[in-house]
Motif scaffolding. Structure first.
Motif, PDB file in Angstrom:
ATOM      1  N   ALA A  66      -1.793  -2.345   9.097  1.00 19.33           N
ATOM      2  CA  ALA A  66      -2.998  -2.726   8.356  1.00 19.33           C
ATOM      3  C   ALA A  66      -3.675  -1.508   7.732  1.00 19.33           C
ATOM      4  CB  ALA A  66      -3.968  -3.459   9.278  1.00 19.33           C
ATOM      5  N   ARG A  69      -1.562  -0.455   4.781  1.00 22.47           N
ATOM      6  CA  ARG A  69      -1.685  -1.427   3.692  1.00 22.47           C
ATOM      7  C   ARG A  69      -3.038  -1.301   3.006  1.00 22.47           C
ATOM      8  NH1 ARG A  69       1.598  -6.373   6.350  1.00 22.47           N
ATOM      9  NH2 ARG A  69       3.550  -5.916   5.286  1.00 22.47           N
ATOM     10  N   GLY A  70      -4.064  -1.051   3.795  1.00 21.37           N
ATOM     11  CA  GLY A  70      -5.386  -0.841   3.218  1.00 21.37           C
ATOM     12  C   GLY A  70      -5.404   0.339   2.263  1.00 21.37           C
ATOM     13  N   ASP A  74      -3.529  -3.222  -0.509  1.00 22.40           N
ATOM     14  CA  ASP A  74      -3.051  -4.548  -0.100  1.00 22.40           C
ATOM     15  C   ASP A  74      -3.962  -5.089   1.006  1.00 22.40           C
ATOM     16  OD1 ASP A  74      -1.665  -6.829   0.537  1.00 22.40           O
ATOM     17  OD2 ASP A  74       0.186  -5.806   1.116  1.00 22.40           O
ATOM     18  N   THR A  75      -5.185  -5.413   0.610  1.00 23.28           N
ATOM     19  CA  THR A  75      -6.190  -5.793   1.603  1.00 23.28           C
ATOM     20  C   THR A  75      -5.948  -7.169   2.216  1.00 23.28           C
ATOM     21  OG1 THR A  75      -7.641  -6.555  -0.181  1.00 23.28           O
ATOM     22  CG2 THR A  75      -7.959  -4.301   0.619  1.00 23.28           C
ATOM     23  N   GLU A  76      -5.340  -8.077   1.465  1.00 23.88           N
ATOM     24  CA  GLU A  76      -5.072  -9.416   2.023  1.00 23.88           C
ATOM     25  C   GLU A  76      -4.101  -9.337   3.191  1.00 23.88           C
ATOM     26  OE1 GLU A  76      -4.169 -12.832  -0.375  1.00 23.88           O
ATOM     27  OE2 GLU A  76      -5.422 -12.053  -2.008  1.00 23.88           O
ATOM     28  N   ASP A  77      -2.979  -8.653   2.980  1.00 26.91           N
ATOM     29  CA  ASP A  77      -2.008  -8.520   4.068  1.00 26.91           C
ATOM     30  C   ASP A  77      -2.559  -7.667   5.199  1.00 26.91           C
ATOM     31  OD1 ASP A  77      -0.091 -10.187   2.942  1.00 26.91           O
ATOM     32  OD2 ASP A  77       0.978  -8.545   1.963  1.00 26.91           O
ATOM     33  N   ALA A  79      -5.633  -7.566   6.173  1.00 19.88           N
ATOM     34  CA  ALA A  79      -6.518  -8.441   6.946  1.00 19.88           C
ATOM     35  C   ALA A  79      -5.715  -9.347   7.880  1.00 19.88           C
ATOM     36  CB  ALA A  79      -7.385  -9.271   6.010  1.00 19.88           C
ATOM     37  N   GLN A  80      -4.589  -9.854   7.402  1.00 22.38           N
ATOM     38  CA  GLN A  80      -3.742 -10.700   8.248  1.00 22.38           C
ATOM     39  C   GLN A  80      -3.173  -9.913   9.426  1.00 22.38           C
ATOM     40  OE1 GLN A  80      -3.391 -14.026   8.116  1.00 22.38           O
ATOM     41  NE2 GLN A  80      -4.938 -13.865   6.526  1.00 22.38           N
ATOM     42  N   ASP A  81      -2.758  -8.678   9.165  1.00 17.87           N
ATOM     43  CA  ASP A  81      -2.242  -7.840  10.250  1.00 17.87           C
ATOM     44  C   ASP A  81      -3.327  -7.564  11.288  1.00 17.87           C
ATOM     45  OD1 ASP A  81       0.315  -7.595   9.072  1.00 17.87           O
ATOM     46  OD2 ASP A  81      -0.368  -5.921   7.833  1.00 17.87           O
ATOM     47  N   LYS A  83      -5.912  -9.460  11.948  1.00 20.90           N
ATOM     48  CA  LYS A  83      -6.163 -10.704  12.690  1.00 20.90           C
ATOM     49  C   LYS A  83      -5.126 -10.885  13.796  1.00 20.90           C
ATOM     50  CE  LYS A  83      -8.468 -13.241   9.010  1.00 20.90           C
ATOM     51  NZ  LYS A  83      -8.393 -14.337   8.043  1.00 20.90           N
TER      52      LYS A  83
END
Length: 105
Positions: A66, A69-70, A74-77, A79-81, A83
């Motif tokens: 995460a 990715r940040g 790639d903030t959407e992915d 955020a999923q990581d 979570k």
């Protein structure tokens, strides 16, 4: 080094997963975030096989993914990581610094 661990310890060993994570950390420190994500993703797969889906090592690696990715936007992915990592930290009752950082987000 990673190939050596893979050959000697096995492709699903915790040691191999840790080596992949360390490579991801080095790549991330160098600013090579996309490459770091690739190594961390490999590490997560190996760690899930070695430890199971709900283990702090899996959560720590998801957190690292995460962060990288940040850095790439790639903030959407990311955020999923986060979570997924938070769910694991919560389930295992983790109180580490990583767990506290994820919980605060």
């Amino acid at each position: 080094a990673a190939a050596n661990y893979k050959d000697t310890k096995g492709p699903n060993s915790a040691d191999y997963g840790q080596v992949l994570s360390m490579i991801g950390t080095v790549l991330g420190t160098m600013g090579l975030y996309s490459e770091a994500v690739e190594r961390y993703e490999e590490a997560v797969e190996v760690k899930r096989k070695a430890f199971g889906d709900c283990h702090i090592e899996v959560a720590n690696t998801l957190r690292n993914i995460a962060v990288c990715r940040g850095q790439t936007g790639d903030t959407e992915d990311a955020a999923q990581d986060l979570k997924q990592a938070h769910a694991i930290y919560t389930k295992v009752g983790a109180t580490s610094e990583n767990a506290q950082q994820v919980a605060a987000l």
